[in-house]
Design a protein around this motif. Structure first.
Motif, PDB file in Angstrom:
ATOM      1  N   GLY A 228       9.721  13.813  -1.971  1.00  0.00           N
ATOM      2  CA  GLY A 228       9.151  14.152  -3.256  1.00  0.00           C
ATOM      3  C   GLY A 228       7.889  13.380  -3.592  1.00  0.00           C
ATOM      4  N   ILE A 229       7.818  12.104  -3.152  1.00  0.00           N
ATOM      5  CA  ILE A 229       6.655  11.303  -3.527  1.00  0.00           C
ATOM      6  C   ILE A 229       5.489  11.463  -2.554  1.00  0.00           C
ATOM      7  CG2 ILE A 229       7.185   9.156  -2.283  1.00  0.00           C
ATOM      8  CD1 ILE A 229       6.294   7.666  -4.848  1.00  0.00           C
ATOM      9  N   LEU A 230       5.736  12.002  -1.364  1.00  0.00           N
ATOM     10  CA  LEU A 230       4.655  12.115  -0.379  1.00  0.00           C
ATOM     11  C   LEU A 230       3.452  12.900  -0.904  1.00  0.00           C
ATOM     12  CD1 LEU A 230       6.432  12.568   3.078  1.00  0.00           C
ATOM     13  CD2 LEU A 230       4.917  10.711   2.368  1.00  0.00           C
ATOM     14  N   PRO A 231       3.630  14.069  -1.540  1.00  0.00           N
ATOM     15  CA  PRO A 231       2.431  14.763  -2.054  1.00  0.00           C
ATOM     16  C   PRO A 231       1.677  13.925  -3.078  1.00  0.00           C
ATOM     17  CG  PRO A 231       4.343  16.231  -2.015  1.00  0.00           C
ATOM     18  CD  PRO A 231       4.854  14.854  -1.741  1.00  0.00           C
ATOM     19  N   ARG A 232       2.388  13.174  -3.916  1.00  0.00           N
ATOM     20  CA  ARG A 232       1.721  12.317  -4.897  1.00  0.00           C
ATOM     21  C   ARG A 232       0.945  11.207  -4.204  1.00  0.00           C
ATOM     22  NH1 ARG A 232       6.188  10.998  -9.491  1.00  0.00           N
ATOM     23  NH2 ARG A 232       4.457   9.672 -10.225  1.00  0.00           N
ATOM     24  N   LEU A 233       1.529  10.659  -3.131  1.00  0.00           N
ATOM     25  CA  LEU A 233       0.846   9.602  -2.386  1.00  0.00           C
ATOM     26  C   LEU A 233      -0.448  10.122  -1.773  1.00  0.00           C
ATOM     27  CD1 LEU A 233       0.688   6.812  -1.034  1.00  0.00           C
ATOM     28  CD2 LEU A 233       2.185   7.693   0.772  1.00  0.00           C
ATOM     29  N   LEU A 234      -0.403  11.298  -1.185  1.00  0.00           N
ATOM     30  CA  LEU A 234      -1.590  11.863  -0.547  1.00  0.00           C
ATOM     31  C   LEU A 234      -2.708  12.125  -1.562  1.00  0.00           C
ATOM     32  CD1 LEU A 234       0.136  14.355   1.913  1.00  0.00           C
ATOM     33  CD2 LEU A 234      -0.924  12.173   2.487  1.00  0.00           C
ATOM     34  N   LEU A 235      -2.332  12.317  -2.825  1.00  0.00           N
ATOM     35  CA  LEU A 235      -3.309  12.566  -3.885  1.00  0.00           C
ATOM     36  C   LEU A 235      -3.651  11.298  -4.671  1.00  0.00           C
ATOM     37  CD1 LEU A 235      -1.900  15.948  -5.264  1.00  0.00           C
ATOM     38  CD2 LEU A 235      -3.979  15.635  -3.899  1.00  0.00           C
ATOM     39  N   GLY A 236      -3.027  10.169  -4.305  1.00  0.00           N
ATOM     40  CA  GLY A 236      -3.271   8.930  -5.029  1.00  0.00           C
ATOM     41  C   GLY A 236      -2.632   8.891  -6.403  1.00  0.00           C
ATOM     42  N   ARG A 237      -1.540   9.658  -6.617  1.00  0.00           N
ATOM     43  CA  ARG A 237      -0.886   9.731  -7.924  1.00  0.00           C
ATOM     44  C   ARG A 237       0.514   9.117  -7.911  1.00  0.00           C
ATOM     45  NH1 ARG A 237      -2.512  16.053  -9.262  1.00  0.00           N
ATOM     46  NH2 ARG A 237      -4.775  15.716  -9.362  1.00  0.00           N
ATOM     47  N   HIS A 238       0.749   8.208  -7.012  1.00  0.00           N
ATOM     48  CA  HIS A 238       2.072   7.626  -6.814  1.00  0.00           C
ATOM     49  C   HIS A 238       2.330   6.385  -7.657  1.00  0.00           C
ATOM     50  CE1 HIS A 238      -0.876   5.719  -4.278  1.00  0.00           C
ATOM     51  NE2 HIS A 238      -0.108   4.650  -4.163  1.00  0.00           N
ATOM     52  N   LEU A 239       1.281   5.765  -8.203  1.00  0.00           N
ATOM     53  CA  LEU A 239       1.436   4.451  -8.826  1.00  0.00           C
ATOM     54  C   LEU A 239       2.225   4.502 -10.129  1.00  0.00           C
ATOM     55  CD1 LEU A 239      -2.099   2.926  -8.144  1.00  0.00           C
ATOM     56  CD2 LEU A 239       0.015   2.601  -6.849  1.00  0.00           C
ATOM     57  N   GLY A 240       2.384   5.660 -10.739  1.00  0.00           N
ATOM     58  CA  GLY A 240       3.169   5.761 -11.956  1.00  0.00           C
ATOM     59  C   GLY A 240       4.648   5.979 -11.734  1.00  0.00           C
ATOM     60  N   HIS A 241       5.079   6.088 -10.483  1.00  0.00           N
ATOM     61  CA  HIS A 241       6.500   6.311 -10.185  1.00  0.00           C
ATOM     62  C   HIS A 241       7.305   5.072 -10.557  1.00  0.00           C
ATOM     63  CE1 HIS A 241      10.169   7.063  -7.881  1.00  0.00           C
ATOM     64  NE2 HIS A 241       9.787   8.325  -7.775  1.00  0.00           N
ATOM     65  N   LYS A 242       8.520   5.272 -11.086  1.00  0.00           N
ATOM     66  CA  LYS A 242       9.330   4.151 -11.577  1.00  0.00           C
ATOM     67  C   LYS A 242       9.755   3.197 -10.470  1.00  0.00           C
ATOM     68  CE  LYS A 242      13.801   6.531 -11.237  1.00  0.00           C
ATOM     69  NZ  LYS A 242      15.037   6.908 -11.974  1.00  0.00           N
ATOM     70  N   GLU A 243       9.777   3.648  -9.219  1.00  0.00           N
ATOM     71  CA  GLU A 243      10.183   2.777  -8.112  1.00  0.00           C
ATOM     72  C   GLU A 243       8.995   2.191  -7.357  1.00  0.00           C
ATOM     73  OE1 GLU A 243      13.011   1.539  -7.194  1.00  0.00           O
ATOM     74  OE2 GLU A 243      14.242   2.566  -8.699  1.00  0.00           O
ATOM     75  N   VAL A 244       7.793   2.407  -7.858  1.00  0.00           N
ATOM     76  CA  VAL A 244       6.595   1.849  -7.222  1.00  0.00           C
ATOM     77  C   VAL A 244       6.071   0.702  -8.074  1.00  0.00           C
ATOM     78  CG1 VAL A 244       4.218   2.302  -6.477  1.00  0.00           C
ATOM     79  CG2 VAL A 244       5.997   4.025  -6.097  1.00  0.00           C
ATOM     80  N   ARG A 245       5.904  -0.453  -7.453  1.00  0.00           N
ATOM     81  CA  ARG A 245       5.409  -1.643  -8.140  1.00  0.00           C
ATOM     82  C   ARG A 245       4.129  -2.117  -7.463  1.00  0.00           C
ATOM     83  NH1 ARG A 245      10.810  -1.312  -7.978  1.00  0.00           N
ATOM     84  NH2 ARG A 245      12.036  -2.003  -9.769  1.00  0.00           N
ATOM     85  N   VAL A 246       3.259  -2.743  -8.246  1.00  0.00           N
ATOM     86  CA  VAL A 246       1.983  -3.240  -7.733  1.00  0.00           C
ATOM     87  C   VAL A 246       1.880  -4.729  -8.039  1.00  0.00           C
ATOM     88  CG1 VAL A 246      -0.533  -3.040  -7.799  1.00  0.00           C
ATOM     89  CG2 VAL A 246       0.890  -0.994  -8.110  1.00  0.00           C
ATOM     90  N   TYR A 247       1.543  -5.507  -7.012  1.00  0.00           N
ATOM     91  CA  TYR A 247       1.352  -6.948  -7.163  1.00  0.00           C
ATOM     92  C   TYR A 247       0.004  -7.332  -6.574  1.00  0.00           C
ATOM     93  CZ  TYR A 247       6.434  -6.559  -7.582  1.00  0.00           C
ATOM     94  OH  TYR A 247       7.697  -6.180  -7.945  1.00  0.00           O
ATOM     95  N   ALA A 248      -0.554  -8.440  -7.066  1.00  0.00           N
ATOM     96  CA  ALA A 248      -1.813  -8.952  -6.522  1.00  0.00           C
ATOM     97  C   ALA A 248      -1.687 -10.456  -6.348  1.00  0.00           C
ATOM     98  CB  ALA A 248      -2.978  -8.625  -7.454  1.00  0.00           C
ATOM     99  N   GLY A 249      -2.148 -10.959  -5.204  1.00  0.00           N
ATOM    100  CA  GLY A 249      -2.095 -12.390  -4.959  1.00  0.00           C
ATOM    101  C   GLY A 249      -2.706 -12.737  -3.618  1.00  0.00           C
ATOM    102  N   ARG A 250      -2.774 -14.050  -3.357  1.00  0.00           N
ATOM    103  CA  ARG A 250      -3.322 -14.524  -2.087  1.00  0.00           C
ATOM    104  C   ARG A 250      -2.249 -14.803  -1.046  1.00  0.00           C
ATOM    105  NH1 ARG A 250      -8.470 -18.584  -3.306  1.00  0.00           N
ATOM    106  NH2 ARG A 250      -9.671 -17.068  -4.522  1.00  0.00           N
ATOM    107  N   ARG A 251      -1.012 -15.065  -1.508  1.00  0.00           N
ATOM    108  CA  ARG A 251       0.062 -15.398  -0.568  1.00  0.00           C
ATOM    109  C   ARG A 251       1.296 -14.555  -0.897  1.00  0.00           C
ATOM    110  NH1 ARG A 251       2.055 -20.008  -1.597  1.00  0.00           N
ATOM    111  NH2 ARG A 251       0.894 -20.374  -3.534  1.00  0.00           N
ATOM    112  N   PHE A 252       1.819 -13.883   0.118  1.00  0.00           N
ATOM    113  CA  PHE A 252       3.047 -13.100  -0.009  1.00  0.00           C
ATOM    114  C   PHE A 252       4.055 -13.635   1.011  1.00  0.00           C
ATOM    115  CE2 PHE A 252       0.046 -10.385  -2.025  1.00  0.00           C
ATOM    116  CZ  PHE A 252       0.740  -9.483  -2.824  1.00  0.00           C
ATOM    117  N   ALA A 253       5.281 -13.871   0.571  1.00  0.00           N
ATOM    118  CA  ALA A 253       6.382 -14.216   1.472  1.00  0.00           C
ATOM    119  C   ALA A 253       7.441 -13.135   1.324  1.00  0.00           C
ATOM    120  CB  ALA A 253       6.944 -15.587   1.143  1.00  0.00           C
ATOM    121  N   VAL A 254       7.822 -12.501   2.419  1.00  0.00           N
ATOM    122  CA  VAL A 254       8.776 -11.394   2.387  1.00  0.00           C
ATOM    123  C   VAL A 254       9.888 -11.694   3.387  1.00  0.00           C
ATOM    124  CG1 VAL A 254       9.045  -8.893   2.441  1.00  0.00           C
ATOM    125  CG2 VAL A 254       6.792  -9.874   1.967  1.00  0.00           C
ATOM    126  N   ARG A 255      11.129 -11.687   2.874  1.00  0.00           N
ATOM    127  CA  ARG A 255      12.296 -11.942   3.729  1.00  0.00           C
ATOM    128  C   ARG A 255      13.257 -10.776   3.625  1.00  0.00           C
ATOM    129  NH1 ARG A 255      10.791 -16.494   1.112  1.00  0.00           N
ATOM    130  NH2 ARG A 255      10.179 -18.286   2.387  1.00  0.00           N
TER     131      ARG A 255
END
Length: 302
Positions: A228-255
C-alpha cells in the motif's frame, strides 16, 4: 592537475564496457591516467594509489562511485563522477546535469571542487545513503534474479520473494546518543542524498552539505501495508504515514535482535545485528554543479 580516471566496464549493465575504449582514449588525450577495472575491489585499490591532491574520476554507477569513494575518503583527493550506471543517485545528490559522457568527463576533470558530508557505517565510508532492512533484502534478491529480468520486472520479482517470507526484526535506534525508537522495523534509510534506488525520493529534505543524516524509519508494516505504501513512496508522499518517522543527526546507533541485510550506495554489505553510523561534515571533496547548496570547505582528515 594530476587526474586518474577509473572506468568500470561492468557498469550500466555492460554499456560502459562497450564505450570503454573511447573513454580511456578521451581521458588520456586530456592528460589523465586512465584505468579499466578488472573486478570487485579494483577501483578502490586504484583510487588509493592515486597521489595526494589528485582528482579521481569514477566512470560508472553508484557501485563504481562507492568503490572509488572508499579509496579517496579521508584524503585531499577530489572525487569526480561520470554517471553511466543504472542508479546514479550519487550523481543526483551532486545535482550533476545529464550530459553526453564526453562532456561529463570534461566536467569531472576540470570543473571546480567543493566539499560534501561523508558517512561511515561500522568504520566504512559511504556517500549517498545507507539502507538497513527491507530495501537491502530486495536489493540482494534482485542481484540474484534471472538475468533476463531488467528494470521494474526485476524489482517486482525480488519484492515478491521478500514479501513471501517477511518477518520484521525488533530494533533500538539512538540518534546522537539519545534513544528515539524501540520496536519492529521494516526499514531504516540513513540519507545524505534525497533519493535512492535510482531516483526514489525517500528523503526530499536531505542536503549533502547540511551536517546531518536524515533517517527515514518505517516501523510496523504488514505485507499488505508494504504494497500500500509503495506508490506513495515512489511519489514522495510517504512521510505523512503514521508508521513513518523522520530523524536527523550526526550519529546513529542501531541494534537489531538478529542480523539484517544492509546496503550502502547500492552495494551490499555483510548482514549484521549492530550498526554504528557517523557523519563527518564536509569530509569529502567532490566535483558537483555550481548550484549545489553550499560552498565547500577543505575536506576533513579522518
Amino acid at each position: 592537475m594530476d587526474a586518474w580516471v577509473i572506468v568500470n566496464p561492468a557498469a550500466g549493465r555492460g554499456w560502459v564496457g562497450r564505450l570503454s575504449g573511447a573513454i580511456l582514449k578521451a581521458a588520456r588525450e586530456r592528460g589523465a591516467r586512465a584505468f579499466l577495472t578488472e573486478g570487485p575491489g579494483h577501483a578502490a585499490d586504484l583510487a588509493r594509489q592515486a597521489p595526494g591532491g589528485s582528482r579521481v574520476v569514477a566512470v560508472g554507477g553508484d557501485g563504481t562511485v562507492h568503490e572509488v569513494l572508499a579509496g579517496v575518503a579521508g584524503t585531499d583527493k577530489v572525487l569526480g563522477v561520470v554517471p553511466i550506471g543504472s542508479g546514479n543517485d550519487f550523481a543526483r545528490m551532486l545535482r550533476l546535469k545529464k550530459r553526453p559522457w564526453p562532456k561529463a568527463l570534461e566536467h569531472a576533470l576540470f570543473a571546480p571542487s567543493r566539499a560534501v558530508d561523508l558517512g561511515y557505517v561500522n568504520g566504512k565510508p559511504f556517500g549517498a545513503f545507507l539502507g538497513l532492512g527491507f530495501d537491502a533484502m530486495v536489493a540482494r534478491k534482485a542481484f540474484s534474479a534471472p538475468p533476463l529480468l531488467r528494470g521494474m520486472p526485476r524489482y517486482l520479482y525480488a519484492l515478491a520473494l521478500v514479501l513471501k517470507d517477511l518477518t520484521l526484526p525488533l530494533a533500538r535506534v539512538e540518534v546522537d546518543g539519545k534513544g528515539v525508537y524501540e520496536g519492529p522495523i521494516l526499514l531504516l534509510s540513513l540519507m545524505n542524498a534525497p533519493t535512492y534506488g535510482g531516483g526514489i525520493p525517500i528523503a526530499p529534505m536531505a542536503d549533502p552539505a547540511d551536517g546531518v543524516l536524515h533517517g527515514i524509519l518505517a516501523g510496523r508494516f504488514s505485507r499488505l501495508g508494504v504494497l500500500g505504501i509503495l506508490p506513495r513512496l515512489l511519489l514522495g508522499r510517504h512521510l505523512g504515514h503514521k508508521e513513518v518517522r523522520v530523524y536527523a543527526g550526526r550519529r546513529f546507533a542501531v541494534r537489531f535482535d538478529r542480523a539484517v541485510e544492509a546496503h550502502a550506495d547500492g552495494e551490499l554489505l555483510p548482514p549484521a545485528a549492530s550498526f554504528q553510523v557517523e557523519l563527518r561534515p564536509l569530509g569529502l571533496l567532490v566535483v558537483g554543479e555550481e548550484e549545489m547548496p553550499r560552498e565547500g570547505r577543505p575536506a576533513l582528515a579522518v
